[in-house]
Design a protein around this motif. Structure first.
Motif, PDB file in Angstrom:
ATOM      1  N   ASP A 218       0.928  -1.193  -0.025  1.00 44.64           N
ATOM      2  CA  ASP A 218       0.145   0.130  -0.152  1.00 44.64           C
ATOM      3  C   ASP A 218       0.942   1.231   0.021  1.00 44.64           C
ATOM      4  O   ASP A 218       1.479   1.770   0.935  1.00 44.64           O
ATOM      5  CB  ASP A 218      -0.913  -0.144   1.127  1.00 44.64           C
ATOM      6  CG  ASP A 218      -2.137   1.009   0.962  1.00 44.64           C
ATOM      7  OD1 ASP A 218      -1.774   1.820   0.429  1.00 44.64           O
ATOM      8  OD2 ASP A 218      -3.034   0.879   1.583  1.00 44.64           O
ATOM      9  N   ASP A 220      -0.108   4.491  -0.510  1.00 43.82           N
ATOM     10  CA  ASP A 220      -0.562   5.450   0.332  1.00 43.82           C
ATOM     11  C   ASP A 220      -0.521   5.463   1.816  1.00 43.82           C
ATOM     12  O   ASP A 220      -0.114   6.687   2.398  1.00 43.82           O
ATOM     13  CB  ASP A 220      -2.122   5.675   0.016  1.00 43.82           C
ATOM     14  CG  ASP A 220      -2.410   5.899  -1.339  1.00 43.82           C
ATOM     15  OD1 ASP A 220      -1.611   6.571  -2.006  1.00 43.82           O
ATOM     16  OD2 ASP A 220      -3.646   5.739  -1.930  1.00 43.82           O
ATOM     17  N   LYS A 221      -0.353   4.408   2.423  1.00 46.56           N
ATOM     18  CA  LYS A 221      -0.111   4.127   3.764  1.00 46.56           C
ATOM     19  C   LYS A 221       1.069   4.496   4.049  1.00 46.56           C
ATOM     20  O   LYS A 221       1.476   5.272   5.127  1.00 46.56           O
ATOM     21  CB  LYS A 221      -0.879   3.027   4.221  1.00 46.56           C
ATOM     22  CG  LYS A 221      -2.122   2.684   4.270  1.00 46.56           C
ATOM     23  CD  LYS A 221      -2.550   1.325   5.006  1.00 46.56           C
ATOM     24  CE  LYS A 221      -3.986   0.911   4.954  1.00 46.56           C
ATOM     25  NZ  LYS A 221      -4.363  -0.197   5.597  1.00 46.56           N
ATOM     26  N   GLU A 223       3.231   6.550   2.477  1.00 45.79           N
ATOM     27  CA  GLU A 223       3.643   7.928   2.100  1.00 45.79           C
ATOM     28  C   GLU A 223       2.983   8.897   3.527  1.00 45.79           C
ATOM     29  O   GLU A 223       3.541   9.968   3.757  1.00 45.79           O
ATOM     30  CB  GLU A 223       3.102   8.468   0.831  1.00 45.79           C
ATOM     31  CG  GLU A 223       3.924   7.686  -0.327  1.00 45.79           C
ATOM     32  CD  GLU A 223       3.218   7.962  -1.905  1.00 45.79           C
ATOM     33  OE1 GLU A 223       2.222   8.551  -1.642  1.00 45.79           O
ATOM     34  OE2 GLU A 223       3.893   7.597  -2.712  1.00 45.79           O
ATOM     35  N   GLU A 224       1.953   8.263   3.982  1.00 45.14           N
ATOM     36  CA  GLU A 224       1.303   8.960   5.043  1.00 45.14           C
ATOM     37  C   GLU A 224       2.095   8.802   6.530  1.00 45.14           C
ATOM     38  O   GLU A 224       2.079   9.944   7.134  1.00 45.14           O
ATOM     39  CB  GLU A 224       0.125   8.657   5.478  1.00 45.14           C
ATOM     40  CG  GLU A 224      -1.142   8.725   4.312  1.00 45.14           C
ATOM     41  CD  GLU A 224      -2.262   7.867   4.776  1.00 45.14           C
ATOM     42  OE1 GLU A 224      -2.483   7.331   5.738  1.00 45.14           O
ATOM     43  OE2 GLU A 224      -3.425   8.010   4.134  1.00 45.14           O
ATOM     44  N   PHE A 256       4.156   0.787  -2.848  1.00 45.96           N
ATOM     45  CA  PHE A 256       5.295   1.925  -2.676  1.00 45.96           C
ATOM     46  C   PHE A 256       6.542   1.485  -3.308  1.00 45.96           C
ATOM     47  O   PHE A 256       7.132   2.434  -3.872  1.00 45.96           O
ATOM     48  CB  PHE A 256       5.507   1.615  -1.075  1.00 45.96           C
ATOM     49  CG  PHE A 256       6.577   2.847  -0.831  1.00 45.96           C
ATOM     50  CD1 PHE A 256       6.241   4.248  -0.977  1.00 45.96           C
ATOM     51  CD2 PHE A 256       7.708   2.819  -0.018  1.00 45.96           C
ATOM     52  CE1 PHE A 256       7.280   5.199  -0.735  1.00 45.96           C
ATOM     53  CE2 PHE A 256       8.632   3.629   0.034  1.00 45.96           C
ATOM     54  CZ  PHE A 256       8.551   4.984  -0.020  1.00 45.96           C
ATOM     55  N   LYS A 259       6.558   2.176  -7.058  1.00 42.69           N
ATOM     56  CA  LYS A 259       6.342   3.669  -7.397  1.00 42.69           C
ATOM     57  C   LYS A 259       7.786   4.184  -7.323  1.00 42.69           C
ATOM     58  O   LYS A 259       8.214   5.042  -8.388  1.00 42.69           O
ATOM     59  CB  LYS A 259       5.579   4.293  -6.295  1.00 42.69           C
ATOM     60  CG  LYS A 259       3.947   4.039  -6.575  1.00 42.69           C
ATOM     61  CD  LYS A 259       3.104   5.042  -5.694  1.00 42.69           C
ATOM     62  CE  LYS A 259       3.447   6.477  -6.166  1.00 42.69           C
ATOM     63  NZ  LYS A 259       2.306   7.362  -5.377  1.00 42.69           N
TER      64      LYS A 259
END
Length: 740
Positions: A218, A220-221, A223-224, A256, A259
């Motif tokens: 994940d 997004d998690k 990067e948060e 992640f 990316k």
């Protein structure tokens, strides 16, 4: 002005995986100077990384490791402190540390907490003053190879004391994981009161070890969790094992790590993961069972469109020693102005695995496309890219005997698009992870219209015939006579599509060889996979026989391979007493006679009756019929078994495959063998003497090795494998030995 820092790391030797490549390249791309120390050659270091011999720091071959985990991390723990002591200001980073933003710390103390609400300090990122008391203390501690560390559990300390008293002290290599790593660093930080120097958790370890798999799931998690204080980010090498177990060694799209790979242009398939679990993407992803599923029995040339399948390409090359083409077509269907970045990495990867660079061809222009036997279009056009962009490749690369392996995403429009070019068969279906479906198919192009009157071929043929020869055709087959000496006439059989599209010379089968001997030639050409089952062909042979054409020559030899081998045997009655030389021939495709023949469906409905129909019977009128074949190819052997006449000489070439001519050519014995067969001088003893060259032929070696493995003779396979590798590096045998 921020202090410019240099970082350093270590890789003892051998190829890097994509994770190490990604991390090294991240520092280069961020403009942070990075040095990679090494002890053995590393073939795939990213550009911009400084390389230095590790012996500048520690001149040793004693690469100690944690024996219980079979890990050289222990030597890396030892090396990093010496590197810091000898290179003031240099910050150590593990090879699984990614540069999120440049490290510009003013202090020489650079380390961070690795767990929340804990005083445990990790050493994946480590900076210490070179001449500080703490640095000297750590170096002194590591000089004792049988320590009793004060920071391990009291019960274990007591155990070590008892072992030392008994004269069997516990060596550092047998002690717990991290004894020279986080446990030791945390101890000395506490001892010297350095907690005020330690960076907070989010500086280097915002994603903790317990949360590490989040990076492969994940984006997004992850990067948060990153903050303004995050600089060098630990990716955790243990993620490599999880990737091997769950994802064939490649991060899931949108994760992640995926990316990051795309951000830095690193292609993971070129540097497969090789973890302690021995889950290697290259071997898993290159599951050669797909070749059997697709009905692919042999290949002379393979192409990878877009460069996504180095594993399958290597599997095919290992198996058939085929030529390799890399097609550098951009996702938008345009050709690159300059060669794409992936091409060089792909070539280096193949070369590292033992592929001769001369066997690799790169295509960056439409006009350089040429036919191959298998086109790989996996995770490419029709899946992640629009299918229409591959039309020029489809038209130029596939010939009448080609296949394509392709991934088709539901809703992409690929199936309707392909309908105009051929037929497909779904081999398997899989989820794309987002509710969609991807079908892996094998695509077979439509057979070409039967035509031997290609204007280009007609021009070439008439020029070759000259004023004393002749060229005739009926719209689907043709005869070309090239007169030379009246001593010998060689009648050859070929497929027009192959002659025009797979040979640069655009000459019939055997042309150059026959020309070199000064023999006359009659080339019979089929405009497709017809097996020459056309009444016009039979009538033309009868006409030539009636007119006394064949009787002009002292010797007549009928010569061909596979379909041409069938024809050489079948049409030899046109001149009784002729010689026949056939490589891997079929005897017939009449299903009532050969119900076990599963190949060549395109010709099953042809009429194989008449005097030129059953090659095994027709060839009885020949003086001698020389058949070269592989007895371990069951279908080829079944056809040869049907030739029972006394005029038949069967020359066995075990484990050389159906494409026997190609194998003999690569061994360097095709020309003298065929010359002897065509001039009538070849004996059994002479053939088998030449065939001894197969002992050093990679295909034969790997087939023999695999046969021993398949029959459960592991000891024999190991002896054979070691014998082969002592003489040359046969990659397939080397990998096979590793599995044993």
């Amino acid at each position: 002005m921020a202090r410019v820092r240099e970082v350093g790391t270590l890789w003892i030797g051998g190829a890097l995986s994509w994770m190490e490549q990604l991390c090294l390249k991240s520092f280069v791309d961020q403009g942070q100077k990075i040095t990679l120390f090494f002890y053995e050659d590393i073939p795939n270091v990213p550009e911009g990384v400084i390389r230095r011999d590790g012996r500048e720091i520690l001149d040793t071959d004693d690469f100690i490791k944690y024996e219980k985990k079979d890990s050289f991390a222990l030597f890396a723990d030892y090396f990093r402190i010496h590197m810091i002591a000898q290179n003031p200001g240099m910050i150590w980073v593990d090879t699984d540390v990614y540069c999120w933003r440049p490290m510009d710390y003013e202090s020489d103390y650079v380390f961070g907490y690795e767990l929340p609400n804990s005083k445990r300090v990790n050493n994946a990122i480590l900076g210490l003053p070179a001449d500080a008391e703490v640095t000297r203390a750590i170096l002194a501690f590591m000089e004792d190879r049988h320590p009793i560390p004060p920071f391990i559990k009291p019960s274990l300390q007591q155990e070590y004391r008892e072992a030392a008293a008994a004269g069997t002290p516990v060596h550092i290599t047998q002690q717990p994981w991290g004894v020279w790593g986080p446990m030791m660093i945390s101890h000395f930080v506490e001892t010297f009161g350095l907690h005020d120097k330690v960076q907070p958790l989010d500086a280097f370890y915002p994603v903790t070890f317990r949360e590490r798999t989040m990076m492969i799931r994940d984006a997004d998690k992850v990067e948060e969790m990153l903050t303004e204080r995050t600089t060098a980010l630990h990716l955790w090498a243990s993620n490599k094992r999880e990737l091997g177990l769950r994802f064939n060694g490649i991060p899931r799209a949108g994760s992640f790590l995926d990316k990051l790979l795309k951000k830095h242009g690193v292609r993971p398939e070129f540097a497969p993961i090789k973890g302690r679990a021995k889950l290697v993407f290259e071997e898993k992803g290159a599951d050669s069972a797909i070749f059997e599923k697709a009905g692919i029995a042999a290949l002379g040339a393979i192409a990878d469109l877009g460069g996504t399948q180095p594993g399958l390409v290597l599997a095919a090359h290992d198996r058939w020693d085929c030529d390799i083409t890399l097609i550098d077509l951009l996702p938008n269907g345009k050709w690159p102005a300059t060669q794409s970045d992936w091409v060089g990495a792909y070539q280096a990867h193949l070369a590292e695995k033992g592929v001769d660079p001369d066997r690799i061809r790169v295509v960056t222009r439409a006009e350089d496309l040429s036919p191959v036997d298998l086109l790989l279009n996996l995770s490419g056009f029709g899946d992640v890219n629009k299918v229409k962009h591959m039309e020029p490749v489809l038209q130029a690369v596939l010939h009448s005997d080609s296949k394509m392996l392709m991934d088709v995403r539901k809703g992409s429009g690929a199936f309707p698009f392909l309908r105009g070019f051929g037929t497909n068969e779904v081999l398997e279906e899989m989820s794309d992870g987002g509710g969609g479906t991807i079908s892996r198919i094998v695509f077979t192009p439509n057979p070409p219209e039967e035509t031997a009157t290609d204007p280009q071929w007609a021009v070439i043929a008439r020029e070759l015939a000259g004023k004393d020869g002749f060229y005739t055709d009926n719209g689907s087959h043709s005869f070309l006579y090239i007169p030379r000496a009246q001593d010998t006439l060689v009648v050859t059989f070929d497929n027009l599509d192959i002659a025009m599209n797979k040979r640069d010379t655009r000459r019939p089968w055997g042309f150059e060889f026959i020309e070199k001997q000064g023999w006359s030639m009659l080339g019979v050409m089929a405009g497709g996979w017809t097996w020459y089952r056309d009444p016009w062909v039979s009538d033309e042979f009868d006409r030539l026989a009636t007119e006394g054409f064949f009787t002009r020559f002292k010797r007549v030899v009928f010569y061909g391979a596979s379909m041409g081998g069938y024809a050489a045997c079948a049409f030899s009655p046109a001149h009784p007493g002729a010689d026949v030389v056939a490589i891997s021939p079929q005897s017939t495709l009449d299903k009532s006679l050969v119900p076990w023949e599963t190949r060549y469906k395109v010709a099953w409905d042809r009429d194989f009756s008449g005097k030129y129909g059953d090659a095994a019977q027709a060839s009885r009128t020949a003086r001698r019929v020389t058949l070269l074949y592989d007895p371990y190819e069951p279908l080829d052997a079944g056809h040869v078994d049907r030739f029972e006449a006394e005029n038949v000489l069967k020359l066995r070439a075990p484990l050389m495959g159906h494409r026997l001519g190609s194998s003999l050519h690569q061994m360097g014995i095709l020309s003298p063998t065929i010359l002897g067969a065509l001039d009538g001088s070849l004996s059994e003893a002479e053939f088998y003497a030449r065939l001894r060259a197969r002992k050093s032929f990679p295909r034969y070696q790997r087939e023999l090795f695999q046969r021993a493995v398949d029959r459960g003779h592991k000891t024999l396979a190991k002896r054979l494998g070691n014998w082969v590798l002592a003489r040359n590096d046969n990659r397939a045998v080397r990998l096979g030995l590793q599995k044993l």
